[in-house]
Design a protein around this motif. Structure first.
Motif, PDB file in Angstrom:
ATOM      1  N   ILE A  60     -11.056   7.821   6.126  1.00 26.90           N
ATOM      2  CA  ILE A  60     -11.527   9.029   6.807  1.00 26.90           C
ATOM      3  C   ILE A  60     -10.619  10.219   6.480  1.00 26.90           C
ATOM      4  O   ILE A  60     -11.094  11.285   6.092  1.00 26.90           O
ATOM      5  CB  ILE A  60     -11.562   8.803   8.342  1.00 26.90           C
ATOM      6  N   TYR A  61      -9.312   9.987   6.630  1.00 25.62           N
ATOM      7  CA  TYR A  61      -8.350  11.088   6.561  1.00 25.62           C
ATOM      8  C   TYR A  61      -7.003  10.499   6.153  1.00 25.62           C
ATOM      9  O   TYR A  61      -6.604   9.452   6.660  1.00 25.62           O
ATOM     10  CB  TYR A  61      -8.271  11.749   7.950  1.00 25.62           C
ATOM     11  N   SER A  62      -6.272  11.157   5.239  1.00 26.68           N
ATOM     12  CA  SER A  62      -5.083  10.540   4.641  1.00 26.68           C
ATOM     13  C   SER A  62      -3.875  10.447   5.566  1.00 26.68           C
ATOM     14  O   SER A  62      -2.920   9.756   5.237  1.00 26.68           O
ATOM     15  CB  SER A  62      -4.702  11.252   3.335  1.00 26.68           C
ATOM     16  N   ARG A  63      -3.895  11.110   6.712  1.00 24.03           N
ATOM     17  CA  ARG A  63      -2.798  10.852   7.660  1.00 24.03           C
ATOM     18  C   ARG A  63      -2.909   9.438   8.217  1.00 24.03           C
ATOM     19  O   ARG A  63      -1.925   8.819   8.591  1.00 24.03           O
ATOM     20  CB  ARG A  63      -2.801  11.877   8.818  1.00 24.03           C
ATOM     21  N   VAL A  64      -4.140   8.939   8.288  1.00 20.38           N
ATOM     22  CA  VAL A  64      -4.391   7.642   8.914  1.00 20.38           C
ATOM     23  C   VAL A  64      -4.497   6.525   7.880  1.00 20.38           C
ATOM     24  O   VAL A  64      -4.105   5.381   8.121  1.00 20.38           O
ATOM     25  CB  VAL A  64      -5.676   7.730   9.772  1.00 20.38           C
ATOM     26  N   GLY A  65      -4.994   6.834   6.687  1.00 26.72           N
ATOM     27  CA  GLY A  65      -5.123   5.809   5.659  1.00 26.72           C
ATOM     28  C   GLY A  65      -5.529   6.416   4.333  1.00 26.72           C
ATOM     29  O   GLY A  65      -6.299   7.381   4.296  1.00 26.72           O
ATOM     30  N   ASN A  66      -4.972   5.873   3.247  1.00 24.35           N
ATOM     31  CA  ASN A  66      -5.239   6.406   1.908  1.00 24.35           C
ATOM     32  C   ASN A  66      -5.185   5.235   0.926  1.00 24.35           C
ATOM     33  O   ASN A  66      -4.314   4.377   1.039  1.00 24.35           O
ATOM     34  CB  ASN A  66      -4.158   7.454   1.577  1.00 24.35           C
ATOM     35  N   PRO A  67      -6.109   5.178  -0.052  1.00 25.71           N
ATOM     36  CA  PRO A  67      -6.169   4.006  -0.937  1.00 25.71           C
ATOM     37  C   PRO A  67      -4.896   3.783  -1.762  1.00 25.71           C
ATOM     38  O   PRO A  67      -4.521   2.625  -1.998  1.00 25.71           O
ATOM     39  CB  PRO A  67      -7.346   4.309  -1.885  1.00 25.71           C
ATOM     40  N   THR A  68      -4.216   4.849  -2.190  1.00 24.16           N
ATOM     41  CA  THR A  68      -2.996   4.653  -2.987  1.00 24.16           C
ATOM     42  C   THR A  68      -1.887   4.084  -2.104  1.00 24.16           C
ATOM     43  O   THR A  68      -1.139   3.187  -2.518  1.00 24.16           O
ATOM     44  CB  THR A  68      -2.539   5.984  -3.633  1.00 24.16           C
ATOM     45  N   ALA A  69      -1.802   4.598  -0.872  1.00 19.41           N
ATOM     46  CA  ALA A  69      -0.824   4.053   0.081  1.00 19.41           C
ATOM     47  C   ALA A  69      -1.170   2.600   0.413  1.00 19.41           C
ATOM     48  O   ALA A  69      -0.300   1.737   0.469  1.00 19.41           O
ATOM     49  CB  ALA A  69      -0.806   4.903   1.350  1.00 19.41           C
ATOM     50  N   HIS A  70      -2.455   2.338   0.592  1.00 14.60           N
ATOM     51  CA  HIS A  70      -2.911   0.995   0.943  1.00 14.60           C
ATOM     52  C   HIS A  70      -2.580  -0.011  -0.165  1.00 14.60           C
ATOM     53  O   HIS A  70      -2.182  -1.144   0.109  1.00 14.60           O
ATOM     54  CB  HIS A  70      -4.412   1.039   1.223  1.00 14.60           C
ATOM     55  N   ASP A  71      -2.721   0.422  -1.403  1.00 12.24           N
ATOM     56  CA  ASP A  71      -2.409  -0.462  -2.527  1.00 12.24           C
ATOM     57  C   ASP A  71      -0.936  -0.887  -2.463  1.00 12.24           C
ATOM     58  O   ASP A  71      -0.603  -2.069  -2.619  1.00 12.24           O
ATOM     59  CB  ASP A  71      -2.709   0.271  -3.839  1.00 12.24           C
ATOM     60  N   PHE A  72      -0.051   0.063  -2.179  1.00 13.47           N
ATOM     61  CA  PHE A  72       1.379  -0.259  -2.029  1.00 13.47           C
ATOM     62  C   PHE A  72       1.599  -1.188  -0.831  1.00 13.47           C
ATOM     63  O   PHE A  72       2.344  -2.170  -0.911  1.00 13.47           O
ATOM     64  CB  PHE A  72       2.193   1.032  -1.874  1.00 13.47           C
ATOM     65  N   GLU A  73       0.931  -0.902   0.275  1.00 14.40           N
ATOM     66  CA  GLU A  73       1.095  -1.714   1.490  1.00 14.40           C
ATOM     67  C   GLU A  73       0.684  -3.168   1.231  1.00 14.40           C
ATOM     68  O   GLU A  73       1.370  -4.107   1.655  1.00 14.40           O
ATOM     69  CB  GLU A  73       0.264  -1.112   2.641  1.00 14.40           C
ATOM     70  N   ARG A  74      -0.408  -3.374   0.495  1.00 16.28           N
ATOM     71  CA  ARG A  74      -0.858  -4.743   0.174  1.00 16.28           C
ATOM     72  C   ARG A  74       0.200  -5.491  -0.625  1.00 16.28           C
ATOM     73  O   ARG A  74       0.443  -6.672  -0.428  1.00 16.28           O
ATOM     74  CB  ARG A  74      -2.139  -4.697  -0.672  1.00 16.28           C
ATOM     75  N   ARG A  75       0.818  -4.782  -1.556  1.00 17.12           N
ATOM     76  CA  ARG A  75       1.819  -5.441  -2.402  1.00 17.12           C
ATOM     77  C   ARG A  75       3.053  -5.839  -1.599  1.00 17.12           C
ATOM     78  O   ARG A  75       3.619  -6.909  -1.805  1.00 17.12           O
ATOM     79  CB  ARG A  75       2.229  -4.507  -3.540  1.00 17.12           C
ATOM     80  N   ILE A  76       3.489  -4.940  -0.699  1.00 18.90           N
ATOM     81  CA  ILE A  76       4.671  -5.264   0.110  1.00 18.90           C
ATOM     82  C   ILE A  76       4.363  -6.431   1.050  1.00 18.90           C
ATOM     83  O   ILE A  76       5.176  -7.341   1.219  1.00 18.90           O
ATOM     84  CB  ILE A  76       5.143  -4.029   0.907  1.00 18.90           C
TER      85      ILE A  76
END
Ligand code: PLP
Length: 395
Positions: A60-76
């Motif tokens: 919805i909005y990058s303060r709450v979630g963003n695909p590039t951030a999510h990709d990093f989060e999945r890896r960690i």
């Protein structure tokens, strides 16, 4: 965030960090794009309604979630063996948002005494305003920690700790905390997920300053927390979107890039640091080297390697200021985990926030100098230290 078992099983195989890029993107690039966008749009009313209802994986909005951030989060999450992870704008944002999602007024935190300086200042300056108290313990003494646990809400660990690199028996303390219903959290920045995976030893939440080894190039300030789905969901519910310190897409991209070389870099930091630490130990003007490699504490058992940040103390003959100024390859600077070698003389840092300085309060010697051994040729680094020691004796 979904827990992907394929990623989790790959977590142990660190090689997966280098090749694993299985997010789906248009054109199948080998490196995923940077979704440099503040918002995401919807095809129609129904699609928007579904996104707000949390149905599907819509952003919805990058303060709450963003695909590039999510990709990093999945890896960690995969790398730490966690169900979920959340990225932040800094390590301190990850620490403060995580702690604030756990405690409430009237709660007590048990924390190791040599926790990171700004974590200590957060505990001392901010938390008392919300009725939360912090009790500091000697983390090397498991019985002392266990004695402090009854009635506490959170056990805050950092093994090895900042500046003096004291170890904690994290498996034992995780069991003791669980038995008392105390949530456990550890700052794992020093070991990185390559050399220590606290969740596999029973710890609930792992935080990193990703500004250090994970980013690895001294060009990014960022943080991340990994843990059980329910605890990450609570943080998403209570603190992450409102404190607003989200991980930016560009920084998430840099961190994912850092992860691809982390296993290689960390081994180089280790080999160089151990060589230099050994030579410092044998040097006639060095009185002490604080590096966990020399410890026989049970907390060593969960470390599968050692990294490049440690402290040594020089004797009375050395003028610490002259020593610092005599170095050419080691530069004076805070932070660590990047390619470049750095020092922090404790004597130069003591003036920071007088009265709320954990170094002074818990007796770290003003003759101590923290070293970060970078990726340069270790023989050149050693020659630099040797020359500075030889030329910095008091007149
Ligand atoms: C640097 C550091 C932090 C804080 O991280 P930032 O990214 O600077 O906010 C936390 N813990 C440790 C051990 C650190 O060295």
């Amino acid at each position: 965030m979904k827990h992907d078992p394929r990623l989790a099983s790959a977590a142990i195989a660190e090689a997966s960090l280098i090749v694993c890029d299985d997010a789906e993107h248009e054109h199948d690039p080998v490196v995923g794009p940077i979704y440099q966008t503040s918002l995401f749009t919807f095809k129609n009313f129904e699609a928007m309604r579904q996104a707000f209802a949390g149905e599907g994986s819509g952003y919805i909005y990058s303060r709450v979630g963003n695909p590039t951030a999510h990709d990093f989060e999945r890896r960690i999450a995969a790398l730490e063996g966690a169900e979920a992870a959340r990225g932040f704008a800094s390590g301190m944002a990850a620490i403060s948002a995580t702690v604030l999602s756990i405690v409430q007024s009237g709660d007590r935190i048990v924390a190791v005494r040599h926790c990171y300086g700004d974590a200590y200042r957060f505990f001392e300056k901010l938390l008392p305003r919300f009725g939360v108290t912090v009790e500091y313990v000697d983390g090397t003494d498991a019985e002392a920690v266990e004695a402090a646990l009854p009635g506490a809400r959170l056990l805050y660990l950092e093994s090895p700790s900042s500046m003096v690199f004291e170890l904690q028996d994290i498996a034992r303390l995780a069991r003791a905390a669980k038995a008392q219903g105390v949530v456990t959290m550890i700052d794992n920045s020093w070991a990185s997920p390559v050399f220590q995976k606290p969740i596999l030893h029973g710890i609930d939440l792992v935080v990193h300053s990703a500004s250090k080894y994970i980013g690895g190039h001294s060009d990014t300030v960022a943080g991340v927390v990994a843990g059980p789905k329910a605890m990450i969901a609570r943080l998403n519910e209570l603190t992450h979107p409102f404190l607003g310190a989200k991980l930016s897409p560009l920084e998430a991209f840099l961190l994912t890039r850092g992860l691809r070389t982390l296993p290689l870099r960390i081994r180089r930091h280790m080999d160089s640091a151990l060589l230099i630490a050994d030579r410092l130990r044998q040097h006639g003007m060095v009185t002490k080297v604080h590096h966990p490699v020399y410890s026989n504490h049970p907390g060593r058992a969960t470390l599968t390697g050692f990294t490049g940040l440690f402290t040594f103390e020089v004797d009375e003959r050395i003028d610490v200021a002259r020593f610092s100024d005599a170095l050419s390859f080691f530069r004076l600077g805070v932070s660590w985990g990047g390619h470049e070698s750095l020092i922090v003389p404790v004597a130069a840092s003591l003036a920071q926030t007088p009265g709320v300085n954990s170094f002074g309060r818990f007796g770290v010697s003003p003759r101590a100098i923290r070293l970060h051994v970078g990726l340069e040729d270790p023989e050149i680094l050693w020659a630099d230290l040797e020359k500075a020691l030889a030329t910095s004796q008091k007149p």
